[in-house]
Write a protein that holds these residues in place. Structure first.
Motif, PDB file in Angstrom:
ATOM      1  N   UNK A  11      12.195 -10.422  -4.491  1.00  0.00           N
ATOM      2  CA  UNK A  11      12.063  -9.863  -3.917  1.00  0.00           C
ATOM      3  C   UNK A  11      13.666  -9.237  -3.014  1.00  0.00           C
ATOM      4  N   UNK A  12      14.569 -10.377  -3.349  1.00  0.00           N
ATOM      5  CA  UNK A  12      15.852  -9.358  -2.309  1.00  0.00           C
ATOM      6  C   UNK A  12      15.850  -8.135  -2.891  1.00  0.00           C
ATOM      7  N   UNK A  13      16.230  -7.943  -4.272  1.00  0.00           N
ATOM      8  CA  UNK A  13      16.275  -7.299  -5.429  1.00  0.00           C
ATOM      9  C   UNK A  13      15.619  -4.933  -4.321  1.00  0.00           C
ATOM     10  N   UNK A  14      14.526  -6.286  -4.767  1.00  0.00           N
ATOM     11  CA  UNK A  14      13.106  -4.804  -4.570  1.00  0.00           C
ATOM     12  C   UNK A  14      13.612  -3.946  -2.907  1.00  0.00           C
ATOM     13  N   UNK A  15      13.900  -5.476  -1.439  1.00  0.00           N
ATOM     14  CA  UNK A  15      13.763  -4.604  -0.384  1.00  0.00           C
ATOM     15  C   UNK A  15      14.996  -4.438  -0.185  1.00  0.00           C
ATOM     16  N   UNK A  16      15.808  -4.260  -0.914  1.00  0.00           N
ATOM     17  CA  UNK A  16      17.167  -3.477  -1.210  1.00  0.00           C
ATOM     18  C   UNK A  16      17.011  -1.904  -1.477  1.00  0.00           C
ATOM     19  N   UNK A  17      16.571  -1.840  -2.151  1.00  0.00           N
ATOM     20  CA  UNK A  17      15.775  -0.811  -2.968  1.00  0.00           C
ATOM     21  C   UNK A  17      14.713   0.207  -1.913  1.00  0.00           C
ATOM     22  N   UNK A  18      14.131  -0.879  -1.437  1.00  0.00           N
ATOM     23  CA  UNK A  18      12.596   0.008  -0.701  1.00  0.00           C
ATOM     24  C   UNK A  18      13.189   0.674   0.553  1.00  0.00           C
ATOM     25  N   UNK A  19      13.521   0.383   1.282  1.00  0.00           N
ATOM     26  CA  UNK A  19      13.920   1.182   2.292  1.00  0.00           C
ATOM     27  C   UNK A  19      14.415   2.960   2.430  1.00  0.00           C
ATOM     28  N   UNK A  20      15.449   2.990   0.941  1.00  0.00           N
ATOM     29  CA  UNK A  20      15.956   4.074   0.651  1.00  0.00           C
ATOM     30  C   UNK A  20      14.361   4.961   0.258  1.00  0.00           C
ATOM     31  N   UNK A  21      14.169   4.213  -0.761  1.00  0.00           N
ATOM     32  CA  UNK A  21      12.809   4.709  -0.890  1.00  0.00           C
ATOM     33  C   UNK A  21      11.968   5.293  -0.200  1.00  0.00           C
ATOM     34  N   UNK A  22      11.210   4.080   0.480  1.00  0.00           N
ATOM     35  CA  UNK A  22      10.009   4.694   1.578  1.00  0.00           C
ATOM     36  C   UNK A  22      10.465   5.318   2.077  1.00  0.00           C
ATOM     37  N   UNK A  23      12.302   5.789   2.580  1.00  0.00           N
ATOM     38  CA  UNK A  23      12.530   6.809   3.571  1.00  0.00           C
ATOM     39  C   UNK A  23      11.781   8.160   3.034  1.00  0.00           C
ATOM     40  N   UNK A  24      12.442   8.622   1.144  1.00  0.00           N
ATOM     41  CA  UNK A  24      12.342   9.880   0.748  1.00  0.00           C
ATOM     42  C   UNK A  24      10.514   9.819   0.720  1.00  0.00           C
ATOM     43  N   UNK A  25       9.860   9.189   0.322  1.00  0.00           N
ATOM     44  CA  UNK A  25       8.193   9.502  -0.122  1.00  0.00           C
ATOM     45  C   UNK A  25       7.982  10.006   1.157  1.00  0.00           C
TER      46      UNK A  25
END
Ligand code: UDP
Length: 474
Positions: A113-127
């Motif tokens: 979860x920790x790794x996913x959360x770290x990646x998710x914010x930038x990804x969600x901003x782009x999609x």
């Protein structure tokens, strides 16, 4: 997190390599993809840009999607060593093997979860809201609910699986299920890999395919093959003319050298080779190939040589097992009787330049007399189709996707029990010792790939799936 760039190729470039009746299908497919994805982007998310089948597939997918005018992007997530230890455990257990002695519980969920959360914010901003996201394999699967909650269409592509379930597969699927369930579609390589809780209307079966125009699969003439292998230090050749055409159709030199464990110097180019190309992963059973070849005295009796070829173990970030597996193979090789040791080499190909890596693998596969894929578990096995396309017969275990590719006695030989070292040695001896039979099987293998395992087929299936997802709210 980083983005991988891929040079676009028009799908039209595939046409001369296909059966004539497939040409119109490719053109229709290009138009369909273009119309369905006007002003939408297809995002792919994976955990590595190199060193395995997923990376191969993504290169192919992006190249032709972009070539068809469809906006497509590929993001590789960052992970920590702990994260990749857990995801490798999940990978092994989805294949029905424990892998290590660790658990898959609340602590491991928290690591992911920790790794996913770290990646998710930038990804969600782009999609964008209208876009589609394809999440590949267990590593980034935690992103599926994140996109779903935002109302973005999301597909999970599972590249692994096993034909039968056991306590390990049950445990791994229990661990993944909450992340997989929100997906709009789930894609597997074989029907038997689908867990029974995935609804039929969300399930798609899309076996992988190869790109005949990639650096890995383009034709190479015999002199160039020898030059590349000479330059890489594998066969005895001065290496002059070691070059290949890259994705921009530019000629590039090969100047990378492989790290090789062997007796003596480079091999005589006339020696017939049995080759297995794989990541250094226990389920590929490189050690079993070596044991069987040595104990069965295959090289000693046929004059052939075994090459076990894998990537530089420092380079594949999401595969923490690599070093240990190579070390085990090296220790096994060192302990062999001198006579057998002289008939086998362990080759690690640098990954610092992926095009050169692909050109060396291409040359190795071209130079093989026979190719092996003695995996004890195998989701699909792109190395099988790659070798077959180059007209090489394949000796494979009759498991997973290998049995879908190789017809026993036609394109190569299938060994029923992947742990039967004697049967594998007998198959290797039979084909190394009978060049005419091996060549006939190699021809059949090439045609089999043309009919079933070239990029136009899986791109067609992907287009149908993605076009079926529609737009949110539409
Ligand atoms: N591969 C490579 N360099 C290597 C070893 C493997 O490029 O040193 C490639 C291989 O040619 C194939 C892919 O990695 O394209 C492996 O895919 P496969 O489906 O056989 O197995 P996976 O690694 O996905 O389990």
């Amino acid at each position: 997190m980083r983005e991988v760039d891929v040079t676009p190729f028009s799908p039209e470039r595939l046409v001369p390599l296909l059966r004539p009746e497939r040409a119109d299908e490719v053109r229709e497919l290009t138009k369909l993809a273009h119309d369905a994805f006007e002003s939408r982007t297809i995002w792919n998310v994976s955990s590595t840009a190199a060193g395995g089948g997923v990376a191969e597939m993504l290169h192919r997918f992006l190249r032709y999607a972009r070539g068809a005018g469809v906006s497509s992007r590929w993001i590789v997530i960052d992970g920590t060593p702990d994260f990749f230890t857990v995801t490798k455990r999940v990978h092994n257990r989805l294949h029905g093997e424990p892998g290590d002695s660790g658990d898959l519980g609340a602590t491991e969920r928290a690591v992911l979860r920790k790794v996913i959360e770290e990646n998710a914010s930038s990804l969600l901003a782009m999609v964008g809201h209208d876009d589609v996201v394809l999440v590949h394999d267990p590593q980034p699967v935690g992103l599926v609910p994140a996109f779903h909650d935002r109302g973005v269409a999301v597909v999970w592509r599972c590249h692994v699986g096993t034909d039968s379930s056991n306590e390990w597969t049950d445990q791994a699927w229990g661990f993944l299920r909450p992340a997989v369930e929100p997906a709009d579609a789930v894609v597997f390589s074989r029907r038997r890999y689908v867990p029974d809780w995935v609804p039929g209307d969300k399930t798609w079966i899309i076996p992988p395919a190869i790109d005949p125009l990639s650096v890995k699969n383009r034709p190479l003439d015999h002199e160039t093959v020898l030059a590349i292998l000479g330059r890489a230090g594998i066969v005895d050749h001065d290496g002059k003319g070691a070059s290949f055409l890259d994705d921009r159709d530019q000629r590039r030199a090969v100047d990378m050298e492989a790290v090789i464990v062997r007796e003596g110097g480079p091999l005589d180019p006339h020696v017939r080779l049995l080759v297995q190309v794989s990541r250094w992963d226990r389920l590929k059973d490189m050690a079993g190939v070596l044991r069987s070849f040595a104990d069965g005295r295959v090289g000693v009796e046929t004059g052939g040589h075994l090459l076990l070829v894998g990537p530089d173990v420092c380079a594949v970030a999401d595969d923490p097992e690599g070093r240990a597996v190579l070390a085990e193979c090296t220790a096994m090789w060192e302990a062999l009787p001198a006579e057998a040791r002289a008939t086998a080499s362990l080759v690690s190909v640098p990954m610092s330049d992926l095009d050169q890596n692909a050109a060396i693998v291409n040359a190795v596969q071209h130079h093989a007399a026979v190719v092996a894929q003695k995996s004890v578990r195998e989701g699909f096995g792109l190395t099988v189709a790659e070798a077959m396309w180059k007209g090489r017969p394949v000796i494979g275990s009759a498991i997973g996707g290998i049995q879908d590719q190789v017809r026993d006695g036609v394109d190569g030989l299938l060994v029923a029990d992947p742990h039967d070292l004697g049967a594998f040695a007998a198959a290797a001896r039979a084909l190394l010792g009978d060049p005419a039979r091996a060549a006939k099987m190699g021809k059949a293998a090439h045609e089999r790939v043309r009919d079933h395992f070239l990029a136009d087929r899986d791109l067609g299936q992907w287009t149908a799936l993605l076009a079926s997802l529609g737009r949110p709210g539409a």
